[in-house]
Design a protein around this motif. Structure first.
Motif, PDB file in Angstrom:
ATOM      1  N   PRO A  51      60.092 -36.534 -18.089  1.00  0.00           N
ATOM      2  CA  PRO A  51      60.746 -37.211 -16.959  1.00  0.00           C
ATOM      3  C   PRO A  51      59.856 -37.352 -15.737  1.00  0.00           C
ATOM      4  O   PRO A  51      60.123 -38.202 -14.884  1.00  0.00           O
ATOM      5  CB  PRO A  51      61.948 -36.317 -16.669  1.00  0.00           C
ATOM      6  N   TYR A  54      58.641 -40.805 -14.567  1.00  0.00           N
ATOM      7  CA  TYR A  54      59.461 -41.641 -13.691  1.00  0.00           C
ATOM      8  C   TYR A  54      59.071 -41.425 -12.229  1.00  0.00           C
ATOM      9  O   TYR A  54      58.950 -42.370 -11.448  1.00  0.00           O
ATOM     10  CB  TYR A  54      60.944 -41.308 -13.875  1.00  0.00           C
ATOM     11  N   TRP A 104      55.898 -49.995 -20.441  1.00  0.00           N
ATOM     12  CA  TRP A 104      55.666 -48.706 -21.094  1.00  0.00           C
ATOM     13  C   TRP A 104      54.513 -48.761 -22.075  1.00  0.00           C
ATOM     14  O   TRP A 104      53.765 -47.783 -22.224  1.00  0.00           O
ATOM     15  CB  TRP A 104      56.934 -48.257 -21.814  1.00  0.00           C
ATOM     16  N   ASP A 387      67.172 -48.025 -19.392  1.00  0.00           N
ATOM     17  CA  ASP A 387      66.240 -47.302 -18.564  1.00  0.00           C
ATOM     18  C   ASP A 387      66.283 -47.846 -17.134  1.00  0.00           C
ATOM     19  O   ASP A 387      66.043 -49.038 -16.921  1.00  0.00           O
ATOM     20  CB  ASP A 387      64.828 -47.461 -19.137  1.00  0.00           C
ATOM     21  N   VAL A 389      64.186 -47.450 -14.744  1.00  0.00           N
ATOM     22  CA  VAL A 389      62.878 -47.907 -14.303  1.00  0.00           C
ATOM     23  C   VAL A 389      62.605 -49.305 -14.819  1.00  0.00           C
ATOM     24  O   VAL A 389      62.080 -50.167 -14.116  1.00  0.00           O
ATOM     25  CB  VAL A 389      61.786 -46.926 -14.781  1.00  0.00           C
ATOM     26  N   ALA A 405      66.610 -41.704 -12.234  1.00  0.00           N
ATOM     27  CA  ALA A 405      65.933 -41.269 -13.441  1.00  0.00           C
ATOM     28  C   ALA A 405      66.627 -40.022 -13.955  1.00  0.00           C
ATOM     29  O   ALA A 405      67.573 -39.527 -13.349  1.00  0.00           O
ATOM     30  CB  ALA A 405      64.465 -40.995 -13.125  1.00  0.00           C
ATOM     31  N   THR A 409      63.866 -35.181 -13.202  1.00  0.00           N
ATOM     32  CA  THR A 409      63.129 -35.831 -12.130  1.00  0.00           C
ATOM     33  C   THR A 409      63.811 -35.574 -10.803  1.00  0.00           C
ATOM     34  O   THR A 409      63.161 -35.339  -9.781  1.00  0.00           O
ATOM     35  CB  THR A 409      63.039 -37.347 -12.391  1.00  0.00           C
TER      36      THR A 409
END
Length: 416
Positions: A51, A54, A104, A387, A389, A405, A409
């Protein structure tokens, strides 16, 4: 006469083609780097299994948006406005920029490439002292220790610098020469990427003490290495955070929350398989079989690295990458002499030829193969459903964004 000329031309073309073929053969460092890249890309999502990634992306996006470093926490609701020393700012900007450009998949490729470069560099340094098979065994064991912490985070971008710094300092000390001055810019870059630069400074100070205690040329060695250590310390201060960035890694390591609840800061669990066990058993086996005594200073350094690896799982990579470099000059030549005393086979002769630095065509070939290996990740990008992000990939960062997140995080942001 024409037949003789034709025959002569044919005989000259064969060596040329053979020479071109040999120039296409990669060296061991290139082959190791290619194998490391393939291993990392075999499980691409494993590099994203943290995590903290993030948080690093969020911090990097904030800096790219406002063209400044946050001095107060812009994310956490529980500690809004708390002092924040962003000592990994450069790595976070890199991660955010890569994510913005390639998502990613881009982050995975950058992490895998950093791992591959690290292992290739380690191989090249070890081949200075070890014969190929011993060097490959050491590199394989080192890679196994790194794999446990192979995550897309700032430390992964700093691993090549760790190997360059350690390899060059050990080489200079073992050769009785001065530490190379071009390493100082490496320290500047390292100090802006990740807090592990503190280990680099500690290593330089350790080798300076070793040089001062040397039986010959003590004063001369002391001036050279002590001067380099002071310059390295000054180089580590060339960050936007100054002294605050220098002490921030120490403050984080002293946080009770890290020591008690984060798995990478706990001791390895030997109830399950740990590559560290193979490493430690290998060290014991070498000590009983080859009959070579390490200098006291290097023995103490190796024991300190083992202690760090046993105390915190994340420090195993230091043992895997720095440990072989610390003992290479002492263990490498005796091991190589034992192997040379055995009958030479075609396999061993071929292995020795691959220890020579590769020609430019071989480098280009490995780069092309690396691109082919990476192509599936580019054609079929990694998507993480739901997700936050990904949903906000091209939107400006806002207060509280980091808390969207995963919960870990949020805890990390709150702790900072």
């Amino acid at each position: 006469m024409q037949r003789c000329v034709a025959f002569g031309a044919q005989s000259n073309s064969e060596p040329d083609s053979l020479s071109l073929w040999r120039r296409m053969v990669p060296s061991w460092p290139l082959l190791v780097a290619l194998a490391a890249l393939a291993r990392a890309l075999a499980q691409p999502t494993a590099l994203l299994n943290d995590p903290d990634t993030y948080l690093h992306i969020a911090a990097g996006r904030w800096m790219l948006t406002y063209l400044a470093l946050p001095v107060q926490d812009p994310f956490s609701h529980s500690l809004s406005g708390a002092t924040w020393v962003l000592h990994e700012w450069l790595a976070e900007i890199v991660l955010a920029a890569v994510f913005s450009a390639a998502g990613w998949s881009g982050l995975v490729l950058v992490g895998a490439a950093s791992f591959a470069i690290t292992m290739g560099l380690l191989t090249r340094f070890l081949l200075r002292y070890f014969e190929p098979f011993s060097a490959l065994i050491a590199v394989t064991l080192g890679a196994a220790l790194v794999l446990g912490h192979l995550l897309v985070r700032p430390h992964l971008l700093a691993l090549p610098l760790l190997v360059i710094w350690s390899g060059e300092l050990f080489a200079a000390r073992d050769a009785g020469s001065a530490p190379p001055g071009w390493l100082l810019p490496v320290m500047v870059l390292w100090a802006n990427l990740h807090g592990s630069f503190m280990f680099g400074l500690a290593l330089a100070a350790f080798l300076a003490a070793e040089a001062m205690l040397a039986p010959e040329r003590r004063a001369h060695e002391a001036r050279r290495w002590a001067g380099f250590s002071l310059l390295a310390f000054a180089a580590a201060l060339l960050t936007p955070n100054g002294m605050a960035g220098f002490f921030e890694p120490l403050r984080l390591m002293a946080m009770p929350a890290l020591q008690e609840s984060f798995g990478e800061w706990l001791s390895p669990n030997f109830q399950t398989f740990q590559p560290l066990e193979i490493w430690l058993l290998g060290i014991i086996a070498l000590g009983f079989t080859i009959g070579v005594r390490l200098p006291l200073s290097r023995l103490l350094l190796l024991l300190a690295l083992c202690h760090m690896a046993l105390g915190h799982a994340r420090h195993a990579e230091l043992l895997g990458l720095v440990g072989p470099l610390a003992v290479a000059a002492t263990l490498g030549p005796p091991i190589a002499a034992r192997i040379r005393s055995m009958p030479v086979s075609a396999l061993s002769r071929g292995a020795v030829r691959l220890a020579v630095p590769a020609a430019p065509p071989a480098v280009k070939l490995v780069i092309a193969i690396s691109f082919v290996i990476s192509l599936p990740l580019l054609l079929w990008p990694i998507e993480r459903a739901g997700d936050p992000v990904t949903r906000r990939r091209h939107s400006p960062p806002q207060r509280g964004w980091g808390l969207m997140a995963p919960s870990l995080t949020a805890k990390a942001l709150a702790a900072i």
